[in-house]
Each structure stands twice: as structure tokens, then as C-alpha cells.
Write an enzyme that holds these catalytic residues in place. Structure first.
Site, PDB file in Angstrom:
ATOM      1  N   TRP A 111       0.807  -1.214   0.000  1.00 14.15           N
ATOM      2  CA  TRP A 111       0.000   0.000   0.000  1.00 14.15           C
ATOM      3  C   TRP A 111       0.844   1.269   0.000  1.00 14.15           C
ATOM      4  CZ3 TRP A 111      -4.462  -1.841   3.776  1.00 14.15           C
ATOM      5  CH2 TRP A 111      -5.334  -2.666   3.036  1.00 14.15           C
TER       6      TRP A 111
ATOM      7  N   HIS B  37     -19.131  -4.765   6.838  1.00  9.13           N
ATOM      8  CA  HIS B  37     -19.264  -3.744   5.788  1.00  9.13           C
ATOM      9  C   HIS B  37     -20.705  -3.290   5.628  1.00  9.13           C
ATOM     10  CE1 HIS B  37     -15.722  -6.246   5.034  1.00  9.13           C
ATOM     11  NE2 HIS B  37     -15.151  -5.093   4.808  1.00  9.13           N
TER      12      HIS B  37
HETATM   13  N1  GLN Z   1      -6.642  -4.279  12.678  1.00 10.15           N
HETATM   14  C1  GLN Z   1      -7.249  -3.556  11.605  1.00 10.15           C
HETATM   15  C2  GLN Z   1      -8.612  -3.010  12.041  1.00 10.15           C
HETATM   16  O1  GLN Z   1      -9.265  -3.642  12.767  1.00 10.15           O
HETATM   17  C3  GLN Z   1      -7.435  -4.422  10.392  1.00 10.15           C
HETATM   18  C4  GLN Z   1      -8.018  -3.668   9.247  1.00 10.15           C
HETATM   19  C5  GLN Z   1      -8.043  -4.444   7.948  1.00 10.15           C
HETATM   20  O2  GLN Z   1      -7.824  -5.629   7.931  1.00 10.15           O
HETATM   21  N2  GLN Z   1      -8.337  -3.786   6.848  1.00 10.15           N
HETATM   22  O3  GLN Z   1      -9.022  -1.961  11.623  1.00 10.15           O
END
Ligand code: GLN
Ligand code: ZN
Length: 767
Positions: free
Chosen positions: A569, A702
Site C-alpha cells: 500500500w 461492511h
Molecule cells: N486491525 C485492523 C482493524 O481492525 C485491520 C483492518 C483491515 O484488515 N483492513 O481496523
């Protein structure tokens, strides 16, 4: 004459004008006219920059209000029935309904979105079924062509090609071959192309990036058929088939023998294309668009190396038939380095964003036409810059290099095999069966973000900020105790982003102020820039982890982002292999793991949300990537002692083709997204003999929907028909950061109740 061109330009506006206009339009603050005017201004500014730099041919219709694949869906009238489209012209409302869904009375979900090849850009997935029909349904390419013409640009309309469009889509009908729709789709493409040619387009670029992937049987035949039709429709316009992101491999001979006028190849990510040309030759009557300037990175190009490539090409192909280009659309780079007041001058001098890349293309084109001498000065100063960079102290940290060169063989080993670790961990942790936990973040409310901004601006002191974060942590710990969760987290209130948070504390990273690139729609990201050797000057998370653990007797997980995700990223340096940069990050994170362990943290979660998306486009290259990705994860994880439980988290569920790698990570527990995938995936874990801990996400974070306890319990019981009760964990499928507090509380309450129900019914099975 060698030409200079690019396959596409950024389209979000140098100061994110398009985002502001889109969000204004969606919220009802501005009307369609104002949105379209803002869009036009963004396009015009792009052409002005390109013409100013001296490009000969400028892409048009590379602009999009949301996504170029969705634009294609609109262009060919492939609107899914549920959007209730009239079937004539795709209007803004229908277009944005497909992109974002509709709320209110005619409430309807958006179309699915997925990653564009191996970039961090996301496109809207076209939908096909055996009855799909197509008709010309927007005038966008013609309108934008006319507009560009009026702006005085030598315009090159860009279309997403029919083969890539069909193959990137999905279909509900089982066993249905999307390419069978080609006969129905081609007449619309032919109409668009002949129309553009009649409007005066001299050159039309058709993107077929799918050709850099492994192709199923029949694809090349479909390609031949498609381009026979399209070539016929093109009249006086020249047709260029553009590929990017890798080499074209087995498709090479078919591709270069299509009845079109030119072929675009990526020599940055697909240097093998050079060998393909040397081996098979290149047709005398065709033009080559030579993508020699990397369109996806942000580094100053090595002009001499690109020039060498061009000269090699000129040995086979008449230089008059070579057009110099970036390797792909500049959509994936920010606009302008000169727009970065915060960057240190030295690092800044190493960077080239879209505007700077235009100049690089133009210099190379000039050299190709007029000879190397004509650009001797530019080549010399570029050499000097790159040599300076390669010797810079900012770039090299001897301690890091030394450490890497002398890694012991067992740097990837946890000290005991997984089964033995499990035993000591069980004793140390003393957890109930089916332990409940979360993935790390808790809802980040507006005041957390407001406080962080205040702290960054210096309007509150570091101590006040720390106190604020501590209070947040106290709240989150108390909340979890109340809910009855077994393994706690501190909630991540101090983190802006799971990569940025670490990048900001590591050496070798820089952050831009305006380096935005489109992720999807109006969502843009500013990836960190890894410019030098990576090291960790001091602990990054230990203070918070220790504090959180001091508040509870239950284990609190230390929470880290894994090395592969940090790399994937970010914009990684291009002067050494990615694997090398990743190993450096892995060592820095390993030290953090060791410090957490030493501070008494009994569980450490190392998130690898982006491990899978880093897979190369061609299968042949997968193993090489997975080998070093797994190695890097293990270097980090092995900073802990055997009695410390290492968790990892991956927010996806496509594991089938990378199981051996997942297993090789040797994590004690893995939490995954499974809320939408069902038992099939879990069976696969079982069949692969996976005997470590697994937490298949029991609900989808989500969505705002609150899953009833009974539903979660049922899922859990189903899970236990496949997996062993001693290996199953109970958790949501990702972090709770984006949820509202009420939503996360209600869902977690049900999750804990479900786990309890299932535990009890197992203890007294007769009930
Ligand atoms: N530890 C991160 C969270 O809970 C993991 C986020 C992710 O996997 N995108 O936000
Ligand atoms: Zn996740």
C-alpha cells in the site's frame, strides 16, 4: 517522426476539484450543470498540461466521473435490469445509481466493485447473462473528442476494448462464456469507432490489458474476430491496441498480427516484451507505442536506460514507427511534484509525478528522432541526479544493510513447531472454547478524528492528546469487558490508517501533502513513499498496548500491520527489488513484535490485508512473490517467543489458490472474511489439513445490518460440522472502524450471546 504520447492522464483535478464537485452533486449542493462544468475544467487543464509539455497525441475519453469500466457499461447500454433504466440514454442518475446505489424509496444496492488488475484502483464490475443485449447509450467519447478538438489538442480517443470488457465482467448463469456475447457487442463498438473516425479522430486507442494475463482457450480467436470487425469500422483512423501492466507472453504473435495499425506494450513492468520482439520480430507496417517510462511509480525515470531500450527497439523497428509513451495511464500517479511543499528537497528531486513524466516522454521522443546528442544535456543531468540518489545517505542505512546481509537461517522460525506452541499457549492463556474477539479497531467517532487533527496542527499538547487516547482505550476495554468478549483489543484510536500510522514512525518513509491517486469514485488515497532503507528508531505501539493490557486480566492483543501490506500500500523505491524493501520492513516490525512480547503482551496480531492483492498478474510469477511474502511475514512473527500467540488477519476469502502460502505463514491463529463465503471455504481449510486456529468472520462489518444471535449461532454450528471445536474462534470479519458505535455494540452483543449458546449446547448436548 517519433511521437510522444501517454495512454491516459489523472482525472481527479490537481486540487481534487472533481471530488468536491461529485460530493457536492451527490449531496444536492450543486446541480448537474455545475458538476459537468467542473469535470470539463479538469479535462481542459489536463490537455493544457499535456500540450504544454509537448505531447503530440493526447488521450481523450480517459476522463471519467467515476470509473472507465462503468463508462463502458453505460456506453454499450449494459445497465442491469434492476436499475429500471429506460433503455435510451444512460443519464447521470442511472450512472451514479450503478456506482453507488440509491437510498430512500427506490432503495437499491450499487454494483460490485473490484480491483483493477494489480493496482489499488477499483472498477465497477460489469454484469452479463446469456440474454445480454447492447446498444449505443452515451455520447461521452464523441462529446469529449469534440471538446478536446476545440481545445486545440491532437486528440486520441481511448476506449476499453471489448475483450477486456467482457472478461472483466461476471455472470450469474453458470458455465456461461462471456465471450459468446461478442457478436452482440461488436456492432456497438464498430458504431462508436466509425463515428469517431467520421468526427475526425485520426488515431483511436483501444485498451486490452487483459492480454497480459494468462488467457483461457478461445480468447485469442475472439481477439482476432473482434479486431477484424473494428479495423473495418475504423475508416481513416488508425487503431492502436494498447496493453499494460505486464508482458503479453503467448498472446504476442496474435496481437501484433491483428489487422490494426499499432500496438502498445509496457516495457517497465514487462521487460520481457523486448525479448518477444527480438524473438518474433515486429510487423513492418505497424507502429509500436513503446511504454518506456513507468506510469505507475513516482520516481524520476532512468532516461539512459529508457533510451537504451528505445535504441534496441529501433534495431528492429523503423524509429519513425515508434511512439514514446508511459507504460500505462498516469491515473495511478499523483499530478505534480511541485505541489509538495512539505517534502525535503533531496527526496523531492528524486520524484516524478504525472506532469514530470510528460517531460520525460517528450525528451525521449526528441532523442529518438534527433539522435542521442540532441538530448545529451538532459541525459547527463538525469545520470547525475540518479547517481547522487544512489549514493545518498538518505537512501542507505549501513546498519540495516548489515543486519540483512547477516540474517541467521532461523530468523524465520518461531522456535517450536505449531502444535507444541499451541500447548504452551493454551496453558498460558486459559481461554474458553470458541473464544470471542474482534479484529482491532472500534468505531472511530468524529471527536477522535478531530482530536488527531488538533494534535497534528499543534493546537493541543502531546500530553493532552495522550490522555485523550488513554481515555478512549479505557472506554473500549471497559466496553469489551461488559460485552463479555474473551480476547480484547485496544481499539486503535491513535491510528489514522493501518499503514500510514507505522510509516510515519519508521525511517525511510515520506508523506506527500497532495499526492492523491484515485482508489475508486471520489475516494482518493495518498500512499506513503518509501524512499530509503527502512528502520525503526523506537517502539511504535508498545506504550498503548501496555496501557491497554494494564486495564484488564484478559489478554489484550498487540496490533500491527504486516510487512507485505505496508509495502503493497505504499509507493516502493524502484532501485532495489520489492522483496528487499519488504525484508527491511519485516525486520523493523520484528523488533516491534519482540518489544511487545517483552512487555508482557501475550497475543500479537499481524494484519496482512494486502498480501493476496500483491499477487503478480501471471501465475508463473506467483510462487516467487509468495516465497518472499511468506518469508517476510515469518521474519516479523518470529520476533516473538513460542508461548506468545501470533494472530494474522486477512480481509478476504479467496484462499483456494494460495493455501500452501497461508499455511506456511505459520501463524497460530488466522481470522478471515467468511461472512459471505459459507462452508465451502472452511471445508477447503479442513481438506488442506489446516490445524491451527481459524476465526471465520461470523458477520459482515461492511453492512450496517445487525445479525441476530440465532443466525450467528447457526453459522457457528455449521462451522463446527467442518472444523474442530478446538480450532475455531468467533469474531467479526474485519475491523469495526467504519461502523457506528450503536451498530457495533448491537452486533457484538449478539456475537457473544451466540458463542455462549453454542458452547452451552455442546456441554449439555441432550438439551
Ligand atoms: N486491525 C485492523 C482493524 O481492525 C485491520 C483492518 C483491515 O484488515 N483492513 O481496523
Ligand atoms: Zn480486514
Amino acid at each position: 517522426m517519433a511521437n510522444a504520447t501517454i495512454p491516459g492522464y489523472p482525472r481527479i483535478g490537481k486540487n481534487r476539484e472533481l471530488k468536491k464537485a461529485l460530493e457536492g452533486y451527490w449531496s444536492g449542493k450543486i446541480g448537474a450543470d455545475e458538476l459537468l462544468t467542473a469535470a470539463e475544467d479538469v479535462r481542459r487543464a489536463g490537455w493544457e498540461a499535456q500540450a504544454g509539455a509537448g505531447l503530440d497525441l493526447m488521450p481523450v475519453n480517459d476522463f471519467s466521473l467515476y470509473d472507465q469500466v462503468l463508462d463502458t457499461t453505460a456506453l454499450v447500454g449494459n445497465v442491469p435490469e434492476r436499475y429500471g433504466w429506460s433503455g435510451y440514454v444512460v443519464d447521470l442518475d442511472t450512472y451514479f445509481a450503478m456506482a453507488r446505489g440509491r437510498t430512500g424509496e427506490n432503495d437499491i444496492a450499487a454494483m460490485e466493485m473490484t480491483k483493477w488488475f494489480d493496482t489499488n484502483y477499483h472498477y465497477i464490475v460489469p454484469e452479463f447473462h446469456s440474454g445480454s443485449t447492447f446498444s449505443l447509450a452515451t455520447t461521452k467519447p464523441f462529446d469529449e473528442f469534440r471538446e478536446a478538438h476545440a481545445a486545440g489538442a491532437m486528440a486520441k480517443p481511448v476506449l476499453l476494448g471489448p475483450i477486456t470488457y467482457l472478461l472483466l465482467g461476471k455472470s450469474q448463469d453458470e458455465g456461461f462464456d462471456r465471450l459468446s456475447l461478442l457478436d452482440r457487442l461488436l456492432p456497438v463498438y464498430a458504431e462508436v469507432i466509425s463515428n469517431l473516425a467520421e468526427h475526425g479522430a485520426e488515431c483511436i486507442q483501444i485498451d486490452e490489458p487483459i492480454l497480459v494475463q494468462d488467457l483461457a482457450n478461445g480468447t485469442l480467436d475472439a481477439l482476432k474476430k473482434a479486431y477484424a470487425t473494428l479495423a473495418e469500422a475504423s475508416g481513416n483512423a488508425t487503431l492502436i491496441v494498447q496493453t499494460y501492466f505486464d508482458q503479453v507472453g503467448d498472446a504476442y504473435e496474435t496481437l501484433v498480427n491483428l489487422p490494426v495499425d499499432g500496438i502498445g506494450l509496457d516495457f517497465a513492468r514487462g521487460p520481457e516484451n523486448l525479448e518477444l520482439i527480438a524473438q518474433h520480430g515486429f510487423p513492418q507496417d505497424k507502429e509500436l507505442v513503446a511504454g518506456v517510462v513507468d506510469g505507475r511509480n513516482i520516481w524520476v525515470n532512468d532516461l539512459t536506460r529508457s533510451f537504451d531500450t528505445l535504441e534496441k527497439l529501433a534495431g528492429t523497428i523503423d524509429p519513425d514507427r515508434i511512439t514514446v509513451s508511459t507504460s500505462c495511464s498516469l491515473l495511478h500517479t499523483p499530478y505534480d511534484v511541485d505541489n509538495e511543499p512539505d517534502l525535503d528537497d533531496e527526496v523531492k528531486s528524486w520524484l516524478a509525478f504525472a506532469e514530470q513524466k510528460l517531460n520525460e516522454v517528450v525528451v525521449l521522443a526528441k532523442g529518438l528522432t534527433q539522435g542521442r546528442d540532441a538530448v545529451a544535456d538532459e541525459l547527463a543531468s538525469n545520470r547525475e541526479l540518479l547517481e547522487g540518489a544512489s549514493q545518498s545517505e538518505r537512501r542507505h542505512n549501513p546498519a540495516v544493510r548489515n543486519r540483512l546481509a547477516n540474517l541467521p537461517d532461523d530468523v524465520v522460525e518461531r522456535g517450536q513447531p505449531a502444535a507444541e506452541r499451541a500447548k504452551v499457549q493454551r496453558e498460558r492463556l486459559n481461554l474458553p472454547k470458541l473464544p470471542t474477539t474482534t479484529i482491532g479497531s472500534f468505531p472511530q467517532t468524529g471527536d477522535v478524528r478531530a482530536m488527531r487533527r488538533k494534535f497534528e496542527k499543534g493546537s493541543i499538547s502531546g500530553e493532552d492528546y495522550d490522555e485523550f487516547i488513554k481515555a478512549q482505550i479505557r472506554q473500549v476495554i471497559a466496553h469489551q469487558e461488559e460485552l463479555g468478549i474473551d480476547v480484547l483489543v485496544h481499539g486503535e484510536p491513535e491510528r489514522n490508517d493501518m499503514v500510514q500510522y507505522f510509516g510515519e514512525q519508521l525511517e525511510g518513509f515520506a508523506f506527500t501533502r497532495n499526492g492523491w491517486v484515485q482508489s475508486y469514485g471520489s475516494r482518493y488515497v495518498r500512499p506513503p513513499v518509501i524512499f530509503g532503507d527502512v528502520s525503526r528508531p523506537e517502539p511504535m505501539t508498545v506504550k498503548w498496548a501496555e496501557y491497554a493490557q494494564s486495564l484488564s486480566d484478559k489478554p489484550v492483543k498487540g496490533m500491527l500491520t504486516g510487512p507485505v501490506t505496508i509495502l503493497n500500500w505504499s509507493f516502493a523505491r524502484d532501485d532495489q527489488p520489492r522483496s528487499e524493501t519488504c525484508r527491511q520492513i519485516a525486520l523493523a516490525m520484528r523488533d516491534e513484535v519482540a518489544d511487545l512480547d517483552a512487555a508482557g503482551i501475550r497475543m500479537i496480531q499481524i494484519d496482512e490485508a494486502a498480501l493476496r492483492e500483491g499477487l503478480p498478474l501471471r501465475r508463473d510469477d506467483w510462487q516467487g512473490y509468495l516465497d518472499w511474502a511468506v518469508e517476510c511475514f515469518r521474519i516479523t512473527a518470529a520476533g516473538s517467543r513460542p508461548e506468545t500467540q501470533v494472530h494474522t488477519h486477512m480481509c478476504y476469502s479467496e484462499f483456494n489458490d494460495i493455501f500452501p502460502a497461508i499455511s506456511a505463514l505459520d501463524a497460530d491463529v488466522i481470522s478471515i472474511e467468511n461472512a459471505r463465503s459459507g462452508l465451502e471455504l472452511l471445508k477447503a481449510f479442513k481438506e488442506q489439513g489446516y490445524d491451527k486456529g481459524i476465526g471465520p468472520g461470523v458477520y459482515d462489518i461492511h453492512s450496517p445490518r445487525i445479525p441476530p444471535a440465532e443466525e450467528i449461532a447457526e453459522n457457528l454450528r455449521a462451522t463446527l460440522t467442518v472444523l474442530d471445536v478446538d480450532q475455531v474462534w468467533v469474531n467479526p470479519d474485519c475491523g469495526l472502524k467504519t461502523r457506528r458505535p450503536e451498530e457495533s455494540t448491537a452486533a457484538l452483543t449478539n456475537m457473544v450471546a451466540a458463542a455462549k449458546q453454542v458452547r452451552e449446547s455442546r456441554e449439555s448436548p441432550t438439551r
